[in-house]
Scaffold this motif. Structure first.
Motif, PDB file in Angstrom:
ATOM      1  N   ARG A 116       0.835  -1.205   0.000  1.00  0.00           N
ATOM      2  CA  ARG A 116       0.000   0.000   0.000  1.00  0.00           C
ATOM      3  C   ARG A 116       0.869   1.255   0.000  1.00  0.00           C
ATOM      4  NH1 ARG A 116      -3.138  -3.017   3.469  1.00  0.00           N
ATOM      5  NH2 ARG A 116      -2.246  -2.011   5.308  1.00  0.00           N
ATOM      6  N   GLN A 117       1.924   1.239   0.793  1.00  0.00           N
ATOM      7  CA  GLN A 117       2.850   2.379   0.822  1.00  0.00           C
ATOM      8  C   GLN A 117       3.474   2.602  -0.557  1.00  0.00           C
ATOM      9  OE1 GLN A 117       5.686   1.323   3.887  1.00  0.00           O
ATOM     10  NE2 GLN A 117       4.955   3.000   5.185  1.00  0.00           N
ATOM     11  N   LEU A 118       3.887   1.534  -1.176  1.00  0.00           N
ATOM     12  CA  LEU A 118       4.494   1.634  -2.503  1.00  0.00           C
ATOM     13  C   LEU A 118       3.486   2.170  -3.518  1.00  0.00           C
ATOM     14  CD1 LEU A 118       6.875   1.178  -4.402  1.00  0.00           C
ATOM     15  CD2 LEU A 118       6.119  -1.190  -4.668  1.00  0.00           C
ATOM     16  N   GLY A 119       2.260   1.662  -3.464  1.00  0.00           N
ATOM     17  CA  GLY A 119       1.215   2.146  -4.369  1.00  0.00           C
ATOM     18  C   GLY A 119       0.957   3.637  -4.187  1.00  0.00           C
ATOM     19  N   GLN A 120       0.932   4.094  -2.938  1.00  0.00           N
ATOM     20  CA  GLN A 120       0.720   5.516  -2.657  1.00  0.00           C
ATOM     21  C   GLN A 120       1.893   6.353  -3.168  1.00  0.00           C
ATOM     22  OE1 GLN A 120       0.155   5.435   1.569  1.00  0.00           O
ATOM     23  NE2 GLN A 120      -1.999   4.801   1.427  1.00  0.00           N
ATOM     24  N   ALA A 121       3.107   5.841  -2.982  1.00  0.00           N
ATOM     25  CA  ALA A 121       4.290   6.568  -3.466  1.00  0.00           C
ATOM     26  C   ALA A 121       4.259   6.696  -4.990  1.00  0.00           C
ATOM     27  CB  ALA A 121       5.570   5.853  -3.020  1.00  0.00           C
ATOM     28  N   LEU A 122       3.884   5.613  -5.666  1.00  0.00           N
ATOM     29  CA  LEU A 122       3.791   5.666  -7.127  1.00  0.00           C
ATOM     30  C   LEU A 122       2.691   6.627  -7.563  1.00  0.00           C
ATOM     31  CD1 LEU A 122       4.261   1.880  -7.984  1.00  0.00           C
ATOM     32  CD2 LEU A 122       5.909   3.728  -8.347  1.00  0.00           C
ATOM     33  N   GLU A 123       1.559   6.571  -6.894  1.00  0.00           N
ATOM     34  CA  GLU A 123       0.430   7.437  -7.242  1.00  0.00           C
ATOM     35  C   GLU A 123       0.793   8.912  -7.059  1.00  0.00           C
ATOM     36  OE1 GLU A 123      -3.828   8.139  -5.260  1.00  0.00           O
ATOM     37  OE2 GLU A 123      -3.477   6.061  -5.914  1.00  0.00           O
ATOM     38  N   ARG A 124       1.470   9.242  -5.960  1.00  0.00           N
ATOM     39  CA  ARG A 124       1.888  10.635  -5.714  1.00  0.00           C
ATOM     40  C   ARG A 124       2.824  11.132  -6.803  1.00  0.00           C
ATOM     41  NH1 ARG A 124       2.276   9.088  -0.293  1.00  0.00           N
ATOM     42  NH2 ARG A 124       4.518   8.833  -0.463  1.00  0.00           N
ATOM     43  N   ASN A 125       3.551  10.230  -7.414  1.00  0.00           N
ATOM     44  CA  ASN A 125       4.513  10.611  -8.451  1.00  0.00           C
ATOM     45  C   ASN A 125       3.982  10.351  -9.859  1.00  0.00           C
ATOM     46  OD1 ASN A 125       7.214  11.517  -7.201  1.00  0.00           O
ATOM     47  ND2 ASN A 125       6.468   9.875  -5.893  1.00  0.00           N
ATOM     48  N   LYS A 126       2.686  10.247  -9.977  1.00  0.00           N
ATOM     49  CA  LYS A 126       1.990  10.136 -11.271  1.00  0.00           C
ATOM     50  C   LYS A 126       2.338   8.875 -12.055  1.00  0.00           C
ATOM     51  CE  LYS A 126       0.374  14.404 -10.753  1.00  0.00           C
ATOM     52  NZ  LYS A 126       0.405  14.592  -9.337  1.00  0.00           N
ATOM     53  N   VAL A 127       2.661   7.802 -11.338  1.00  0.00           N
ATOM     54  CA  VAL A 127       2.873   6.501 -11.968  1.00  0.00           C
ATOM     55  C   VAL A 127       1.549   5.754 -11.827  1.00  0.00           C
ATOM     56  CG1 VAL A 127       4.193   4.350 -11.974  1.00  0.00           C
ATOM     57  CG2 VAL A 127       5.332   6.504 -11.433  1.00  0.00           C
ATOM     58  N   ILE A 128       0.913   5.506 -12.968  1.00  0.00           N
ATOM     59  CA  ILE A 128      -0.441   4.942 -12.964  1.00  0.00           C
ATOM     60  C   ILE A 128      -0.407   3.525 -13.522  1.00  0.00           C
ATOM     61  CG2 ILE A 128      -2.768   5.255 -13.896  1.00  0.00           C
ATOM     62  CD1 ILE A 128      -1.957   8.278 -14.146  1.00  0.00           C
ATOM     63  N   GLU A 129      -1.151   2.647 -12.850  1.00  0.00           N
ATOM     64  CA  GLU A 129      -1.241   1.246 -13.270  1.00  0.00           C
ATOM     65  C   GLU A 129      -2.043   1.092 -14.545  1.00  0.00           C
ATOM     66  OE1 GLU A 129      -3.076  -1.551 -10.567  1.00  0.00           O
ATOM     67  OE2 GLU A 129      -1.301  -1.498  -9.297  1.00  0.00           O
ATOM     68  N   ILE A 130      -1.583   0.158 -15.394  1.00  0.00           N
ATOM     69  CA  ILE A 130      -2.368  -0.269 -16.554  1.00  0.00           C
ATOM     70  C   ILE A 130      -2.750  -1.713 -16.281  1.00  0.00           C
ATOM     71  CG2 ILE A 130      -2.419  -0.667 -19.035  1.00  0.00           C
ATOM     72  CD1 ILE A 130      -0.085   1.290 -19.321  1.00  0.00           C
ATOM     73  N   ALA A 131      -4.011  -1.920 -15.928  1.00  0.00           N
ATOM     74  CA  ALA A 131      -4.522  -3.264 -15.639  1.00  0.00           C
ATOM     75  C   ALA A 131      -5.922  -3.346 -16.243  1.00  0.00           C
ATOM     76  CB  ALA A 131      -4.533  -3.535 -14.144  1.00  0.00           C
ATOM     77  N   PRO A 132      -6.004  -3.535 -17.551  1.00  0.00           N
ATOM     78  CA  PRO A 132      -7.325  -3.520 -18.194  1.00  0.00           C
ATOM     79  C   PRO A 132      -8.178  -4.708 -17.774  1.00  0.00           C
ATOM     80  CG  PRO A 132      -5.652  -4.241 -19.734  1.00  0.00           C
ATOM     81  CD  PRO A 132      -4.931  -3.830 -18.493  1.00  0.00           C
ATOM     82  N   PRO A 133      -9.453  -4.464 -17.487  1.00  0.00           N
ATOM     83  CA  PRO A 133     -10.340  -5.589 -17.142  1.00  0.00           C
ATOM     84  C   PRO A 133     -10.633  -6.428 -18.385  1.00  0.00           C
ATOM     85  CG  PRO A 133     -11.549  -3.515 -17.153  1.00  0.00           C
ATOM     86  CD  PRO A 133     -10.117  -3.177 -17.382  1.00  0.00           C
ATOM     87  N   ALA A 134     -11.035  -7.663 -18.163  1.00  0.00           N
ATOM     88  CA  ALA A 134     -11.374  -8.562 -19.270  1.00  0.00           C
ATOM     89  C   ALA A 134     -12.463  -7.919 -20.119  1.00  0.00           C
ATOM     90  CB  ALA A 134     -11.834  -9.913 -18.732  1.00  0.00           C
ATOM     91  N   GLY A 135     -12.321  -8.056 -21.426  1.00  0.00           N
ATOM     92  CA  GLY A 135     -13.298  -7.501 -22.349  1.00  0.00           C
ATOM     93  C   GLY A 135     -12.923  -6.127 -22.876  1.00  0.00           C
ATOM     94  N   THR A 136     -11.870  -5.529 -22.314  1.00  0.00           N
ATOM     95  CA  THR A 136     -11.403  -4.226 -22.790  1.00  0.00           C
ATOM     96  C   THR A 136     -10.780  -4.388 -24.167  1.00  0.00           C
ATOM     97  OG1 THR A 136     -10.913  -3.562 -20.525  1.00  0.00           O
ATOM     98  CG2 THR A 136      -9.873  -2.284 -22.272  1.00  0.00           C
ATOM     99  N   LYS A 137     -11.036  -3.431 -25.048  1.00  0.00           N
ATOM    100  CA  LYS A 137     -10.453  -3.449 -26.387  1.00  0.00           C
ATOM    101  C   LYS A 137      -8.930  -3.402 -26.272  1.00  0.00           C
ATOM    102  CE  LYS A 137     -11.013  -2.795 -30.935  1.00  0.00           C
ATOM    103  NZ  LYS A 137     -11.155  -3.977 -31.718  1.00  0.00           N
TER     104      LYS A 137
END
Length: 184
Positions: A116-137
């Motif tokens: 969670r700490q790592l996720g918050q640190a990445l988010e604060r620094n504008k690093v955004i996850e790409i995890a498309p849900p099933a069915g996404t083009k």
């Protein structure tokens, strides 16, 4: 040949002929500065313009130097904020390693908290996850297809994410590794 008799003198300048005799040349001579005065005025103006030019040139050089220093500082300390955001994550990992007799449950809770700490640190620094849900083009700019599999969904859509991808400031840092549905 010239004569001292004013009646015999002829003027070649039509404007001088139109003016009253004797009045215009006297006014022009009084109004026109001497060549020495004119030269002094021009030299003063030249010195003023040369001084302004040198000052402008020096200001441009100072601005360029300051800009170069700012760029060098920005490059040198570009990751400072990101590194500062990651320090608590490192502290948590070190604290977890310092615990000698931790239970599996304690370690699992610690790992979740650190994640969670790592996720918050990445988010604060504008690093955004790409995890498309099933069915996404499928988007070749953000996804990398590892395999094409038959699936009961529309062709060229994401079936599963094998590894998350990441964006930083709208630029793909790492594409998401995905399986894609095959055409029917």
């Amino acid at each position: 040949m010239t004569s001292n008799d004013p009646a015999q003198q002829t003027s070649l300048d039509p404007a001088a002929e139109a003016a009253a005799p004797g009045s215009a040349p006297a006014q022009d001579a009084a109004a026109a500065p001497s060549p020495e005065t004119r030269l002094a005025e021009l030299e003063a103006k030249h010195a003023e313009v040369a001084d302004a030019y040198l000052r402008s040139k020096a200001e441009i050089e100072n601005t360029r130097r300051r800009a170069d220093e700012e760029i060098a500082k920005a490059r040198k300390f570009a990751v400072e904020g990101f590194a500062e955001a990651l320090l608590p994550v490192k502290d948590s990992l070190e604290a977890a390693l310092a615990i000698q007799n931790a239970t599996t449950q304690q370690m699992l809770e610690g790992v979740h908290a650190t994640l969670r700490q790592l996720g918050q640190a990445l988010e604060r620094n504008k690093v955004i996850e790409i995890a498309p849900p099933a069915g996404t083009k499928f988007d070749p700019h953000q996804h990398q297809a590892i395999s094409v599999v038959p699936a009961e969904q529309e062709a060229n859509t994401v079936v599963a994410v094998l590894q998350k991808g990441y964006l930083i400031a709208d630029r793909v840092l790492r594409p998401a590794l995905v399986t894609v549905s095959a055409p029917k």
